[in-house]
Motif scaffolding. Sequence first.
Motif, PDB file in Angstrom:
ATOM      1  N   ASN A 176      37.019  35.163  38.557  1.00 56.23           N
ATOM      2  CA  ASN A 176      37.111  33.798  39.081  1.00 56.23           C
ATOM      3  C   ASN A 176      38.509  33.203  39.002  1.00 56.23           C
ATOM      4  O   ASN A 176      38.720  32.047  39.388  1.00 56.23           O
ATOM      5  CB  ASN A 176      36.137  32.884  38.332  1.00 56.23           C
ATOM      6  N   GLY A 177      39.465  33.962  38.460  1.00 57.93           N
ATOM      7  CA  GLY A 177      40.824  33.460  38.372  1.00 57.93           C
ATOM      8  C   GLY A 177      41.050  32.486  37.237  1.00 57.93           C
ATOM      9  O   GLY A 177      42.014  31.720  37.255  1.00 57.93           O
ATOM     10  N   LEU A 178      40.173  32.506  36.222  1.00 57.95           N
ATOM     11  CA  LEU A 178      40.316  31.580  35.098  1.00 57.95           C
ATOM     12  C   LEU A 178      40.853  32.260  33.854  1.00 57.95           C
ATOM     13  O   LEU A 178      40.751  31.724  32.760  1.00 57.95           O
ATOM     14  CB  LEU A 178      38.966  30.907  34.789  1.00 57.95           C
ATOM     15  N   MET A 184      43.707  29.651  41.744  1.00 53.55           N
ATOM     16  CA  MET A 184      42.651  29.009  42.524  1.00 53.55           C
ATOM     17  C   MET A 184      42.555  29.748  43.855  1.00 53.55           C
ATOM     18  O   MET A 184      43.434  29.638  44.710  1.00 53.55           O
ATOM     19  CB  MET A 184      42.975  27.528  42.735  1.00 53.55           C
ATOM     20  N   SER A 185      41.487  30.499  44.010  1.00 55.81           N
ATOM     21  CA  SER A 185      41.315  31.326  45.195  1.00 55.81           C
ATOM     22  C   SER A 185      40.604  30.548  46.297  1.00 55.81           C
ATOM     23  O   SER A 185      40.039  29.475  46.071  1.00 55.81           O
ATOM     24  CB  SER A 185      40.487  32.568  44.831  1.00 55.81           C
ATOM     25  N   VAL A 186      40.608  31.121  47.505  1.00 60.83           N
ATOM     26  CA  VAL A 186      39.855  30.534  48.612  1.00 60.83           C
ATOM     27  C   VAL A 186      38.376  30.452  48.249  1.00 60.83           C
ATOM     28  O   VAL A 186      37.686  29.469  48.549  1.00 60.83           O
ATOM     29  CB  VAL A 186      40.062  31.372  49.899  1.00 60.83           C
ATOM     30  N   GLN A 187      37.894  31.483  47.551  1.00 58.93           N
ATOM     31  CA  GLN A 187      36.490  31.498  47.144  1.00 58.93           C
ATOM     32  C   GLN A 187      36.178  30.326  46.219  1.00 58.93           C
ATOM     33  O   GLN A 187      35.144  29.668  46.367  1.00 58.93           O
ATOM     34  CB  GLN A 187      36.183  32.825  46.427  1.00 58.93           C
ATOM     35  N   ASN A 188      37.061  30.043  45.274  1.00 61.47           N
ATOM     36  CA  ASN A 188      36.839  28.913  44.370  1.00 61.47           C
ATOM     37  C   ASN A 188      36.865  27.588  45.124  1.00 61.47           C
ATOM     38  O   ASN A 188      36.088  26.674  44.826  1.00 61.47           O
ATOM     39  CB  ASN A 188      37.896  28.902  43.261  1.00 61.47           C
ATOM     40  N   ILE A 189      37.765  27.463  46.088  1.00 60.26           N
ATOM     41  CA  ILE A 189      37.832  26.232  46.883  1.00 60.26           C
ATOM     42  C   ILE A 189      36.541  26.030  47.666  1.00 60.26           C
ATOM     43  O   ILE A 189      36.013  24.910  47.758  1.00 60.26           O
ATOM     44  CB  ILE A 189      39.062  26.270  47.818  1.00 60.26           C
ATOM     45  N   LEU A 190      35.997  27.092  48.202  1.00 63.12           N
ATOM     46  CA  LEU A 190      34.724  26.997  48.922  1.00 63.12           C
ATOM     47  C   LEU A 190      33.594  26.586  47.976  1.00 63.12           C
ATOM     48  O   LEU A 190      32.694  25.818  48.350  1.00 63.12           O
ATOM     49  CB  LEU A 190      34.399  28.331  49.598  1.00 63.12           C
ATOM     50  N   GLN A 191      33.633  27.087  46.738  1.00 58.88           N
ATOM     51  CA  GLN A 191      32.625  26.684  45.750  1.00 58.88           C
ATOM     52  C   GLN A 191      32.705  25.185  45.464  1.00 58.88           C
ATOM     53  O   GLN A 191      31.683  24.515  45.332  1.00 58.88           O
ATOM     54  CB  GLN A 191      32.818  27.476  44.459  1.00 58.88           C
ATOM     55  N   ILE A 192      33.931  24.668  45.378  1.00 56.09           N
ATOM     56  CA  ILE A 192      34.117  23.237  45.124  1.00 56.09           C
ATOM     57  C   ILE A 192      33.539  22.411  46.269  1.00 56.09           C
ATOM     58  O   ILE A 192      32.848  21.403  46.047  1.00 56.09           O
ATOM     59  CB  ILE A 192      35.618  22.923  44.941  1.00 56.09           C
TER      60      ILE A 192
END
Length: 384
Positions: A176-178, A184-192
């Motif tokens: 998750n990049g933590l 902060m990946s594109v995937q994490n931004i989509l989760q937000i």
Amino acid sequence: MAHNFNKKYPSIDDLKDKAQKRMPRFAFEYLDGGCNEDVNLHRNTSELREVQLQPNYLRSHKGSSLKTSLFGIDYDAPFGIAPVGLQGLMWPNAPEILAKAAFQHNIPFILSTVTTSSIERISELTEGKAWFQLYHPTESALRDDIIKRAEAAHCPVLVILCDVPTFGFRPRDIRNGLAMPPSMSVQNILQILGKPTWALNTLKYGQPSFETLKPYMPKGLDLKQLGKFMDQTFSGRLNAERIKPIRDMWKGKLVIKGVASHEDAEEAIRLGLDGIIVSNHGGRQLDAGESTIKPLETIAEKYGDQITVMMDSGIRSGPDIARSLASGAQFTFLGRSFMYGVGALGKQGGDHTISLLKAELQQVMEQLCCENVNDFPNHLIKKN
């Protein structure tokens, strides 16, 4: 029992399920996960729940009280809120929500060095009653300045952390990049984007940052530079040489968190510490280690009359608190349970979780015919 909580969420598992639906996946997995294969994470709770208690139904009973005294301070329950890093990442403004609730319920709140609110702000909210947990700096000048700030904030107890000599290997956080440095990946931004309440609250309270550490951090650090700063600034490995100057400087009560062996308990006593928290960092550091309840039982029996013995890790409910106290802990702390509470219910999460735990624990005490928390060991069913 006059403990009021939201009846839609009558268990910590209910709060956990609701929190998972409201938090971005990367934030929930940071909260919920252990290390490696999560073996010790699950062992903590499963082995704690093997502890059994004996009720006494025909004994005269005058009522049960949760009140307890710890380091000369009277608290309304034998549990507190454990230090948790990056709380504001998991739920915006979480440390302030929990500190306020702890103050209102008269239980201790421990602020982590690496959480998202400052020593001074939490002291203001709790009228100087919050404890502070020090993640050990590499430089003595920084260490001393943070300790002076905790003293100026009237923190009654300083907690030093010994079970993070290195960061735990946490596959979910890495994906998750933590990890450090975070990303902060594109995937994490989509989760937000899929969690609008979390996103709106983050906009309201601002991007989470290490508020206590801000005075020492160069401005404008990007994520990669932040990781380098943290790695250079802090060293979690403690030894006698590092503890002695802290003991000399800190005039309040000094507690070490992360003790998991007789050797470390004996060293804490030798160094003049006031208390130990038997803990394995919630199963987030050593997957091959023991569950917390195992060393607690023998440490409390051998050293409980020489030093205050407390416990965290694996405790999820009122019955779990009772099991821990019966096994020799003089006080307990919970971390994830409270974060599930704020993740599920926001501003009401701290009050709800404390009220729920009080109700559960009081029911256990009345069922056992246990009038005060010091009587729990008399109800322990000991294994042959």
